[in-house]
Design a protein around this motif. Structure first.
Motif, PDB file in Angstrom:
ATOM      1  N   ILE A 219       0.809  -1.231   0.000  1.00  0.00           N
ATOM      2  CA  ILE A 219       0.000   0.000   0.000  1.00  0.00           C
ATOM      3  C   ILE A 219       0.841   1.279   0.000  1.00  0.00           C
ATOM      4  CG2 ILE A 219      -0.392   0.145   2.511  1.00  0.00           C
ATOM      5  CD1 ILE A 219      -3.124   0.619  -0.115  1.00  0.00           C
ATOM      6  N   GLU A 220       1.934   1.312   0.773  1.00  0.00           N
ATOM      7  CA  GLU A 220       2.761   2.536   0.840  1.00  0.00           C
ATOM      8  C   GLU A 220       3.393   2.831  -0.516  1.00  0.00           C
ATOM      9  OE1 GLU A 220       3.198  -0.012   3.001  1.00  0.00           O
ATOM     10  OE2 GLU A 220       2.212   0.842   4.766  1.00  0.00           O
ATOM     11  N   THR A 221       3.970   1.775  -1.111  1.00  0.00           N
ATOM     12  CA  THR A 221       4.648   1.959  -2.406  1.00  0.00           C
ATOM     13  C   THR A 221       3.652   2.323  -3.494  1.00  0.00           C
ATOM     14  OG1 THR A 221       6.112   0.196  -1.673  1.00  0.00           O
ATOM     15  CG2 THR A 221       6.352   0.897  -3.937  1.00  0.00           C
ATOM     16  N   ILE A 222       2.487   1.695  -3.439  1.00  0.00           N
ATOM     17  CA  ILE A 222       1.447   1.985  -4.435  1.00  0.00           C
ATOM     18  C   ILE A 222       1.069   3.463  -4.379  1.00  0.00           C
ATOM     19  CG2 ILE A 222      -1.016   1.626  -4.928  1.00  0.00           C
ATOM     20  CD1 ILE A 222      -0.524  -1.366  -4.189  1.00  0.00           C
ATOM     21  N   LYS A 223       0.881   3.984  -3.171  1.00  0.00           N
ATOM     22  CA  LYS A 223       0.495   5.400  -3.027  1.00  0.00           C
ATOM     23  C   LYS A 223       1.587   6.320  -3.564  1.00  0.00           C
ATOM     24  CE  LYS A 223      -3.116   5.219   0.424  1.00  0.00           C
ATOM     25  NZ  LYS A 223      -4.163   5.435  -0.574  1.00  0.00           N
ATOM     26  N   LYS A 224       2.850   5.951  -3.330  1.00  0.00           N
ATOM     27  CA  LYS A 224       3.968   6.754  -3.854  1.00  0.00           C
ATOM     28  C   LYS A 224       3.938   6.750  -5.378  1.00  0.00           C
ATOM     29  CE  LYS A 224       7.367   6.266  -0.176  1.00  0.00           C
ATOM     30  NZ  LYS A 224       8.442   5.398   0.279  1.00  0.00           N
ATOM     31  N   ARG A 225       3.678   5.565  -5.964  1.00  0.00           N
ATOM     32  CA  ARG A 225       3.644   5.451  -7.426  1.00  0.00           C
ATOM     33  C   ARG A 225       2.503   6.277  -8.010  1.00  0.00           C
ATOM     34  NH1 ARG A 225       3.235  -0.670  -8.422  1.00  0.00           N
ATOM     35  NH2 ARG A 225       3.450  -0.190 -10.624  1.00  0.00           N
ATOM     36  N   PHE A 226       1.363   6.297  -7.326  1.00  0.00           N
ATOM     37  CA  PHE A 226       0.245   7.130  -7.772  1.00  0.00           C
ATOM     38  C   PHE A 226       0.659   8.599  -7.789  1.00  0.00           C
ATOM     39  CE2 PHE A 226      -3.006   3.924  -5.942  1.00  0.00           C
ATOM     40  CZ  PHE A 226      -3.076   3.267  -7.149  1.00  0.00           C
ATOM     41  N   ASN A 227       1.285   9.028  -6.691  1.00  0.00           N
ATOM     42  CA  ASN A 227       1.676  10.435  -6.566  1.00  0.00           C
ATOM     43  C   ASN A 227       2.656  10.840  -7.658  1.00  0.00           C
ATOM     44  OD1 ASN A 227       0.055  10.736  -4.357  1.00  0.00           O
ATOM     45  ND2 ASN A 227       1.692  10.387  -2.862  1.00  0.00           N
ATOM     46  N   VAL A 228       3.622   9.955  -7.939  1.00  0.00           N
ATOM     47  CA  VAL A 228       4.616  10.232  -8.991  1.00  0.00           C
ATOM     48  C   VAL A 228       3.904  10.369 -10.332  1.00  0.00           C
ATOM     49  CG1 VAL A 228       6.536   9.235 -10.308  1.00  0.00           C
ATOM     50  CG2 VAL A 228       6.576   9.179  -7.804  1.00  0.00           C
TER      51      VAL A 228
END
Length: 211
Positions: A154-163
């Motif tokens: 979940i943390e990495t997914i949210k970072k990828r969305f933001n990028v």
């Protein structure tokens, strides 16, 4: 000692040769928007060659070439691979292909990528296929797929969305201002999404035939 850009330039002379005219479609969408699945369908039905910038960079590293070693070192050091290097790899892949129609997947990731691609190759894409999908749906898909990917938490997914939102949406807005974005509702089931994709490619092909 040559730079990574010098190494990328080896075997590629300037912009693409005039006698070979390439048709390029950029495929953009957030992580989990279904780009890979739809690219495979487009390749099968419309005869495009699918190029992924990430795959080309990984293949270059694996090849053990001077260029690949430099790319690997930059990634290890946490540096961003220069746009021109990625563009040169895409350019070489197009030149070495027997095809003249390409889907470029997940690129350009940002405005710098976009400008470098057009400047280096002299190619303006036919259009951008944008898979528009809600963050909730993409998150659900990424968490449910079982591919053993370390980046599907979940943390990495949210970072990828933001990028994606910060970097790629300006590219979509740029091409949108030129009337070159074909937006697909990617939240729908795979078959419905491909029906929409198929309609776009069929329409573009018919225009070319008439033209």
């Amino acid at each position: 000692m040559g730079t990574v850009v010098d190494a990328a330039n080896k075997g590629v002379n300037g912009s693409l040769p005039n006698e070979k005219k390439f048709k390029v479609v950029f495929v953009l969408g957030g992580p989990g928007s279904g780009k890979g699945t739809q690219c495979a369908n487009i390749v099968e039905h419309f005869g495009f060659t699918h190029l992924s910038a990430g795959d080309l960079l990984r293949a270059e590293i694996k090849s053990g070439s001077e260029n690949g070693t430099m790319i690997q070192n930059m990634i290890k050091e946490g540096k961003i691979v220069p746009s021109e290097v990625t563009v040169k790899l895409l350019q070489r892949a197009m030149q070495e292909s027997d095809n003249d129609k390409f889907l470029i997947d997940g690129f350009p990731r940002n405005e710098e990528n976009r400008a470098a691609f057009e400047n280096v190759t002299g190619i303006v894409p036919e259009f951008v296929l944008f898979f528009d999908c809600s963050e909730e749906e993409m998150e659900k898909r990424l968490l449910s797929r079982n591919q053993g990917r370390d980046d599907d938490n979940i943390e990495t997914i949210k970072k990828r969305f933001n990028v994606f939102v910060e970097s790629s949406l300006p590219v979509i807005e740029y091409y949108g201002s030129k009337g070159k974005v074909q937006k697909i509702d990617a939240c729908k089931p795979v078959e419905e999404v491909f029906a929409a994709v198929k309609a776009i490619f069929t329409q573009v092909h018919e225009k070319e035939v008439v033209g």
